[in-house]
Write a protein that holds these residues in place. Structure first.
Motif, PDB file in Angstrom:
ATOM      1  N   GLY A  65       0.789  -1.246  -0.093  1.00 30.12           N
ATOM      2  CA  GLY A  65      -0.050   0.058   0.026  1.00 30.12           C
ATOM      3  C   GLY A  65       0.828   1.313   0.158  1.00 30.12           C
ATOM      4  N   LEU A  66       1.858   1.321   0.963  1.00 31.83           N
ATOM      5  CA  LEU A  66       2.731   2.617   0.897  1.00 31.83           C
ATOM      6  C   LEU A  66       3.496   2.712  -0.302  1.00 31.83           C
ATOM      7  N   THR A  67       3.936   1.643  -0.954  1.00 30.88           N
ATOM      8  CA  THR A  67       4.670   1.599  -2.184  1.00 30.88           C
ATOM      9  C   THR A  67       3.825   2.051  -3.374  1.00 30.88           C
ATOM     10  N   ALA A  68       2.598   1.592  -3.365  1.00 32.53           N
ATOM     11  CA  ALA A  68       1.593   1.892  -4.519  1.00 32.53           C
ATOM     12  C   ALA A  68       1.267   3.428  -4.397  1.00 32.53           C
ATOM     13  N   GLN A  69       0.996   4.058  -3.289  1.00 30.63           N
ATOM     14  CA  GLN A  69       0.728   5.308  -2.998  1.00 30.63           C
ATOM     15  C   GLN A  69       1.901   6.239  -3.475  1.00 30.63           C
ATOM     16  N   ALA A  70       3.003   5.969  -2.912  1.00 35.74           N
ATOM     17  CA  ALA A  70       4.519   6.719  -3.333  1.00 35.74           C
ATOM     18  C   ALA A  70       4.364   6.537  -4.888  1.00 35.74           C
ATOM     19  N   GLU A  78      10.364   8.514  -1.793  1.00 31.88           N
ATOM     20  CA  GLU A  78       9.709   7.330  -0.740  1.00 31.88           C
ATOM     21  C   GLU A  78       9.435   6.031  -1.419  1.00 31.88           C
ATOM     22  N   VAL A  79       9.378   5.774  -2.723  1.00 31.90           N
ATOM     23  CA  VAL A  79       9.262   4.338  -3.017  1.00 31.90           C
ATOM     24  C   VAL A  79      10.601   3.759  -2.667  1.00 31.90           C
ATOM     25  N   LEU A 139      11.337 -11.971   1.588  1.00 35.50           N
ATOM     26  CA  LEU A 139      10.477 -12.147   0.206  1.00 35.50           C
ATOM     27  C   LEU A 139       9.215 -11.462   0.416  1.00 35.50           C
ATOM     28  N   TYR A 140       8.714 -11.456   1.650  1.00 30.79           N
ATOM     29  CA  TYR A 140       7.338 -10.950   1.908  1.00 30.79           C
ATOM     30  C   TYR A 140       7.471  -9.414   1.457  1.00 30.79           C
ATOM     31  N   SER A 141       8.628  -8.845   1.902  1.00 26.95           N
ATOM     32  CA  SER A 141       8.714  -7.159   1.564  1.00 26.95           C
ATOM     33  C   SER A 141       8.997  -7.003   0.112  1.00 26.95           C
ATOM     34  N   PHE A 142       9.912  -7.889  -0.472  1.00 22.92           N
ATOM     35  CA  PHE A 142      10.130  -7.886  -2.105  1.00 22.92           C
ATOM     36  C   PHE A 142       8.597  -7.770  -2.593  1.00 22.92           C
ATOM     37  N   ALA A 143       7.639  -8.867  -2.180  1.00 24.68           N
ATOM     38  CA  ALA A 143       6.850  -9.213  -3.104  1.00 24.68           C
ATOM     39  C   ALA A 143       5.648  -7.887  -2.951  1.00 24.68           C
ATOM     40  N   GLY A 144       5.543  -7.527  -1.765  1.00 23.93           N
ATOM     41  CA  GLY A 144       4.660  -6.217  -1.555  1.00 23.93           C
ATOM     42  C   GLY A 144       5.366  -5.025  -2.244  1.00 23.93           C
ATOM     43  N   TRP A 145       6.444  -4.820  -2.218  1.00 25.99           N
ATOM     44  CA  TRP A 145       7.195  -3.652  -3.060  1.00 25.99           C
ATOM     45  C   TRP A 145       6.739  -3.799  -4.584  1.00 25.99           C
ATOM     46  N   PHE A 146       7.119  -5.060  -4.909  1.00 29.28           N
ATOM     47  CA  PHE A 146       6.740  -5.312  -6.632  1.00 29.28           C
ATOM     48  C   PHE A 146       5.247  -4.938  -6.812  1.00 29.28           C
ATOM     49  N   VAL A 147       4.389  -5.554  -6.089  1.00 27.34           N
ATOM     50  CA  VAL A 147       3.221  -5.248  -6.399  1.00 27.34           C
ATOM     51  C   VAL A 147       2.757  -3.815  -6.304  1.00 27.34           C
ATOM     52  N   GLY A 148       3.088  -3.274  -5.250  1.00 27.13           N
ATOM     53  CA  GLY A 148       2.976  -1.722  -5.139  1.00 27.13           C
ATOM     54  C   GLY A 148       3.673  -0.715  -6.473  1.00 27.13           C
ATOM     55  N   MET A 149       4.705  -1.401  -7.047  1.00 30.30           N
ATOM     56  CA  MET A 149       5.255  -1.002  -8.192  1.00 30.30           C
ATOM     57  C   MET A 149       4.715  -1.236  -9.448  1.00 30.30           C
ATOM     58  N   GLN A 150       3.261  -1.905  -9.397  1.00 24.87           N
ATOM     59  CA  GLN A 150       2.372  -2.325 -10.416  1.00 24.87           C
ATOM     60  C   GLN A 150       3.048  -3.453 -11.007  1.00 24.87           C
ATOM     61  N   LEU A 210      16.850   3.556  -8.912  1.00 23.24           N
ATOM     62  CA  LEU A 210      15.976   4.462  -7.787  1.00 23.24           C
ATOM     63  C   LEU A 210      17.047   4.700  -6.628  1.00 23.24           C
ATOM     64  N   TRP A 211      18.317   3.868  -6.592  1.00 21.52           N
ATOM     65  CA  TRP A 211      18.966   3.748  -5.487  1.00 21.52           C
ATOM     66  C   TRP A 211      19.600   5.220  -5.181  1.00 21.52           C
ATOM     67  N   PRO A 212      20.042   5.898  -5.943  1.00 13.26           N
ATOM     68  CA  PRO A 212      20.640   7.310  -5.802  1.00 13.26           C
ATOM     69  C   PRO A 212      19.380   8.254  -5.148  1.00 13.26           C
ATOM     70  N   LYS A 213      18.055   7.930  -5.210  1.00 13.39           N
ATOM     71  CA  LYS A 213      17.143   8.765  -4.707  1.00 13.39           C
ATOM     72  C   LYS A 213      16.726   8.545  -3.206  1.00 13.39           C
ATOM     73  N   LEU A 214      17.526   7.451  -2.747  1.00 16.30           N
ATOM     74  CA  LEU A 214      17.286   7.134  -1.174  1.00 16.30           C
ATOM     75  C   LEU A 214      18.088   8.332  -0.386  1.00 16.30           C
ATOM     76  N   ASN A 215      17.373   8.773   0.645  1.00 21.69           N
ATOM     77  CA  ASN A 215      17.815   9.627   1.790  1.00 21.69           C
ATOM     78  C   ASN A 215      17.992   8.883   2.783  1.00 21.69           C
ATOM     79  N   TRP A 216      19.048   8.618   3.112  1.00 21.97           N
ATOM     80  CA  TRP A 216      19.241   7.935   4.432  1.00 21.97           C
ATOM     81  C   TRP A 216      19.040   8.580   5.606  1.00 21.97           C
ATOM     82  N   LYS A 217      18.640   9.816   5.851  1.00 19.39           N
ATOM     83  CA  LYS A 217      18.412  10.318   6.883  1.00 19.39           C
ATOM     84  C   LYS A 217      16.854  10.115   7.323  1.00 19.39           C
TER      85      LYS A 217
END
Length: 432
Positions: A65-70, A78-79, A139-150, A210-217
């Motif tokens: 849900g969070l990934t799909a909204q982002a 945020e993705v 893998l739960y997290s990967f699967a949720g993220w992939f689905v959120g990315m359509q 997408l990795w360079p978009k990550l804001n570690w803070k």
């Protein structure tokens, strides 16, 4: 809209259908080792992991849900943040399960009655497979993220990879290395990490930009972390309610004797088969709802919900018809025990009510997850679960096993009904 729904639903359905194959392969292999004890050990060990991992399903649902909204907001920072946060928490929880494996196993066998031989082999299976916890939860997290990315194709590829590796590795460890139950566990463990490797390679191949978009803070941002844990807390408690209903259904059937337990187990296979299909459409609802809510696109959200329910109604009617025509024959494929088959005919009409009673609950679950409306999901589950236990308790003396099935049907129907009544929040959320 139908093309988008099917593009997400069909790969998810294929993934769902492959899930029970992991357990089926293990049982099939040990079933040729010459002792029923091996089968019992795998069954008990598999049940332990099902109970443990089921509780952590929020890692997939919350991340989706969070990934799909982002994604809908086109917020790439945020993705990638959603991905790193979820996978990091999943690995941490997996390591915690490894550290707590001995008390977990001790408590489990306080609750499960098994012979000493089965306990010994099931413990061996558990102590090997528990090392796969970081991979499974990851893998739960990967699967949720992939689905959120359509993208529901990647989870399908991962599931197929796991099954192929599991078959090959288990056969090798059991029949070449002669490791018995330990070999089956080792095959399962190798398959879990093969799935994680496949997920990582797919992610790297298609999403590393997408990795360079990550804001570690932002990983330690208090409000973001608070929202993440509140969302997953609600899903966690909702899952506990679901587990409570399912566990009670099984245990109450067992109290009524071996025949009734067998009947309920067989009839539940028809519910499980239906759920594999409907969950695929629920995943499509997750991805698209999150996308449209994130983009504040109420028009497409309403169009998607109407199309999704059109598919749901059509499938519910189709399954009702198929079960009415061929359900009894399907049960005959699962067992040749005449006493069980004869007894199942007394309860079969409850199965015919499952598709229409449960259709809305499945679809709304996906829509609510996509909208991250976890509190409303929890409310509907609390109402439905309470109704299940109250109704079954009031009618069990007069109706016995029929009371159990009636309560289950009402439970399914009320989940969908309450969610329908609370759905306005999702539409309002898409306008903000």
């Amino acid at each position: 809209m139908n093309k988008r729904i099917l593009g997400l639903a069909v790969p998810s359905i294929i993934s769902n259908i492959t899930v029970p194959l992991l357990g089926l392969v293990d049982v099939s292999i040990v079933g040729h080792l010459g002792s029923a004890t091996y089968i019992g050990a795998i069954a008990v060990g598999g049940m332990l992991f099902s109970m443990i991992y089921w509780i952590f399903g929020f890692l997939r649902m919350g991340t989706s849900g969070l990934t799909a909204q982002a994604y809908g907001r086109r917020d790439l920072a945020e993705v990638i943040l959603s991905f790193v946060r979820s996978v990091g928490i999943a690995f941490g929880l997996g390591l915690l399960l490894i550290l707590l494996q001995y008390p977990i196993l001790k408590v489990a066998f306080m609750l499960i009655d098994a012979t000493p031989a089965i306990k010994e082999l099931a413990s061996l299976y558990f102590r090997i497979c528990i090392w796969g916890a970081p991979a499974v939860l990851g893998l739960y997290s990967f699967a949720g993220w992939f689905v959120g990315m359509q993208n529901s194709r990647f989870p399908m590829y991962i599931a197929i990879t796991q099954n192929v590796v599991n078959i090959a590795a288990s056969l090798f460890f059991v029949f070449v290395w002669n490791r018995g139950v330990a070999g089956v566990a080792m095959g399962t463990l190798v398959a879990q990490y093969a799935g994680l490797l496949m997920a990582s390679l797919l992610w790297y191949g298609y999403y590393r930009r997408l990795w360079p978009k990550l804001n570690w803070k932002m990983l330690t941002d208090y409000e973001a972390m608070r929202s993440f844990f509140i969302l997953n807390r609600d899903i966690f408690f909702r899952t506990l309610c679901l587990v409570a209903v399912t566990t009670y259904f099984t245990s109450r059937g067992a109290e009524q004797g071996d025949v009734i337990l067998a009947v309920n187990t067989l009839l539940m296979q028809l519910f499980t088969l239906y759920s594999y299909i409907m969950d695929g459409f629920a995943y499509a609802g997750e991805a698209l709802t999150g996308r449209y809510v994130g983009a504040h696109n109420r028009a497409d959200l309403e169009r998607m919900i109407r199309a999704l329910f059109a598919w749901g109604i059509g499938l519910a009617l189709t399954f009702t018809l198929l079960y009415g025509i061929g359900g009894s024959s399907f049960l005959g494929l699962l067992t040749n025990e005449r006493e069980v088959l004869n007894a199942s005919s007394d309860y079969f009409y409850w199965v015919l009510a499952i598709p229409l009673a449960g259709m809305a609950a499945f679809l709304w679950d996906g829509i609510y997850i996509g909208a991250t409306a976890s509190r409303q999901m929890l409310y509907s589950m609390l109402v439905a679960s309470a109704s299940f236990f109250i109704l079954q308790g009031l009618l069990q003396q007069q109706m016995e096993n029929h009371a159990l099935w009636m309560a289950f049907i009402v439970y399914l129907f009320l989940r969908g009904l309450v969610q329908t009544g609370l759905a306005r929040k999702i539409l309002l959320k898409s306008e903000r």
